[in-house]
Design a protein around this motif. Structure first.
Motif, mmCIF file in Angstrom:
data_model
loop_
_atom_site.group_PDB
_atom_site.id
_atom_site.type_symbol
_atom_site.label_atom_id
_atom_site.label_comp_id
_atom_site.label_asym_id
_atom_site.label_seq_id
_atom_site.Cartn_x
_atom_site.Cartn_y
_atom_site.Cartn_z
ATOM 1 N N HIS A 10 0.721 -1.050 -0.296
ATOM 2 C CA HIS A 10 -0.264 0.024 0.367
ATOM 3 C C HIS A 10 0.597 1.361 -0.336
ATOM 4 O O HIS A 10 2.517 0.932 0.562
ATOM 5 C CB HIS A 10 -0.868 -0.064 1.514
ATOM 6 C CG HIS A 10 -2.157 0.948 1.197
ATOM 7 N ND1 HIS A 10 -3.130 0.323 0.063
ATOM 8 C CD2 HIS A 10 -2.301 1.638 1.788
ATOM 9 C CE1 HIS A 10 -3.969 1.995 0.944
ATOM 10 N NE2 HIS A 10 -2.784 2.769 1.032
ATOM 11 N N VAL A 15 -1.190 -0.543 -7.436
ATOM 12 C CA VAL A 15 -2.701 -0.537 -8.165
ATOM 13 C C VAL A 15 -3.224 0.919 -8.088
ATOM 14 O O VAL A 15 -2.337 1.637 -7.964
ATOM 15 C CB VAL A 15 -3.517 -1.451 -6.193
ATOM 16 C CG1 VAL A 15 -3.251 -2.879 -6.876
ATOM 17 C CG2 VAL A 15 -4.006 -0.505 -5.256
ATOM 18 N N LEU A 19 -8.219 2.568 -6.130
ATOM 19 C CA LEU A 19 -8.804 1.186 -5.711
ATOM 20 C C LEU A 19 -8.106 1.131 -4.583
ATOM 21 O O LEU A 19 -8.664 1.505 -3.172
ATOM 22 C CB LEU A 19 -8.752 -0.193 -6.692
ATOM 23 C CG LEU A 19 -8.771 -1.713 -5.253
ATOM 24 C CD1 LEU A 19 -9.699 -1.693 -4.997
ATOM 25 C CD2 LEU A 19 -7.788 -2.587 -6.574
ATOM 26 N N GLU A 20 -6.645 2.167 -4.447
ATOM 27 C CA GLU A 20 -5.551 1.907 -3.590
ATOM 28 C C GLU A 20 -6.453 3.213 -2.225
ATOM 29 O O GLU A 20 -6.545 2.869 -1.650
ATOM 30 C CB GLU A 20 -4.174 2.900 -3.757
ATOM 31 C CG GLU A 20 -2.724 2.458 -2.545
ATOM 32 C CD GLU A 20 -1.877 2.874 -3.332
ATOM 33 O OE1 GLU A 20 -0.818 2.116 -2.490
ATOM 34 O OE2 GLU A 20 -2.168 3.840 -3.536
ATOM 35 N N ALA A 22 -9.474 3.595 -2.104
ATOM 36 C CA ALA A 22 -10.659 2.804 -1.169
ATOM 37 C C ALA A 22 -10.428 1.974 -0.503
ATOM 38 O O ALA A 22 -10.913 1.688 0.800
ATOM 39 C CB ALA A 22 -12.036 2.299 -2.480
ATOM 40 N N MET A 23 -9.744 1.601 -0.399
ATOM 41 C CA MET A 23 -9.055 0.333 0.215
ATOM 42 C C MET A 23 -7.861 1.270 1.659
ATOM 43 O O MET A 23 -7.446 0.351 2.984
ATOM 44 C CB MET A 23 -7.729 -1.061 -0.173
ATOM 45 C CG MET A 23 -8.171 -1.839 -1.031
ATOM 46 S SD MET A 23 -7.095 -2.753 -1.822
ATOM 47 C CE MET A 23 -6.410 -2.253 -2.840
ATOM 48 N N GLU A 33 -17.652 -3.680 -1.101
ATOM 49 C CA GLU A 33 -17.698 -2.577 -3.282
ATOM 50 C C GLU A 33 -16.952 -1.419 -3.046
ATOM 51 O O GLU A 33 -16.576 -0.937 -2.818
ATOM 52 C CB GLU A 33 -18.890 -3.440 -3.540
ATOM 53 C CG GLU A 33 -18.655 -4.822 -3.551
ATOM 54 C CD GLU A 33 -20.159 -5.148 -3.953
ATOM 55 O OE1 GLU A 33 -20.564 -4.277 -5.056
ATOM 56 O OE2 GLU A 33 -20.751 -6.038 -3.437
ATOM 57 N N VAL A 34 -16.273 -1.195 -4.013
ATOM 58 C CA VAL A 34 -15.900 -0.320 -4.728
ATOM 59 C C VAL A 34 -16.423 0.159 -6.080
ATOM 60 O O VAL A 34 -16.006 -1.264 -6.987
ATOM 61 C CB VAL A 34 -14.493 0.319 -3.323
ATOM 62 C CG1 VAL A 34 -13.391 -0.750 -5.179
ATOM 63 C CG2 VAL A 34 -13.990 1.663 -4.815
ATOM 64 N N THR A 35 -16.492 1.344 -6.686
ATOM 65 C CA THR A 35 -16.754 1.689 -8.271
ATOM 66 C C THR A 35 -15.849 2.398 -8.192
ATOM 67 O O THR A 35 -15.993 4.173 -7.516
ATOM 68 C CB THR A 35 -18.388 2.216 -8.217
ATOM 69 O OG1 THR A 35 -18.895 0.796 -8.345
ATOM 70 C CG2 THR A 35 -18.507 2.330 -9.607
ATOM 71 N N VAL A 36 -14.696 2.730 -9.748
ATOM 72 C CA VAL A 36 -13.347 3.699 -9.062
ATOM 73 C C VAL A 36 -14.204 4.178 -10.482
ATOM 74 O O VAL A 36 -13.842 3.755 -11.784
ATOM 75 C CB VAL A 36 -12.370 2.996 -9.293
ATOM 76 C CG1 VAL A 36 -10.928 3.976 -10.078
ATOM 77 C CG2 VAL A 36 -11.980 2.292 -8.254
ATOM 78 N N ALA A 41 -8.662 5.917 -12.409
ATOM 79 C CA ALA A 41 -8.005 4.474 -12.610
ATOM 80 C C ALA A 41 -7.397 4.972 -13.877
ATOM 81 O O ALA A 41 -5.638 4.947 -13.934
ATOM 82 C CB ALA A 41 -9.474 3.283 -13.012
#
Length: 99
Positions: A10, A15, A19-20, A22-23, A33-36, A41
């Protein structure tokens, strides 16, 4: 789905940024769940980013068909392009990121 989770480091751009983000702060093993958004992206899609190139400059295949991904050498190094239309000597390619 029945497979081991992937590992990544991280904060080291391993990534896509959305996404990173969201994590961030999630515990190991957490499910979510995530929508990027495309901007976080591979970038927004631009319909005007097409170019005609000589087929001899396309790498990664022999007979090109619409939808195939090719590699092209540019001033900034190798780049992926998507084939829109291929003729005998020239191809129309999409310069947007394939994803």
């Amino acid at each position: 789905a029945g497979k081991d989770p992937i590992s990544y480091l991280h904060g080291h751009c391993n990534v896509i940024p959305g996404l990173e983000k969201a994590m961030e702060g999630k515990e190991v093993g957490a499910e979510f769940e995530v929508t990027v958004r495309s901007a976080e992206a591979y970038g927004d899609r631009h319909e005007d980013r097409t170019q005609e190139v000589p087929v001899k400059h396309l790498q990664g295949g022999n007979r090109w068909k619409p939808g195939m991904i090719a590699m092209v050498q540019t001033d900034q190094g190798m780049r992926q392009v998507s084939i829109i239309k291929a003729c005998l000597k020239r191809a129309l390619v999409d310069l947007n990121h394939p994803l």
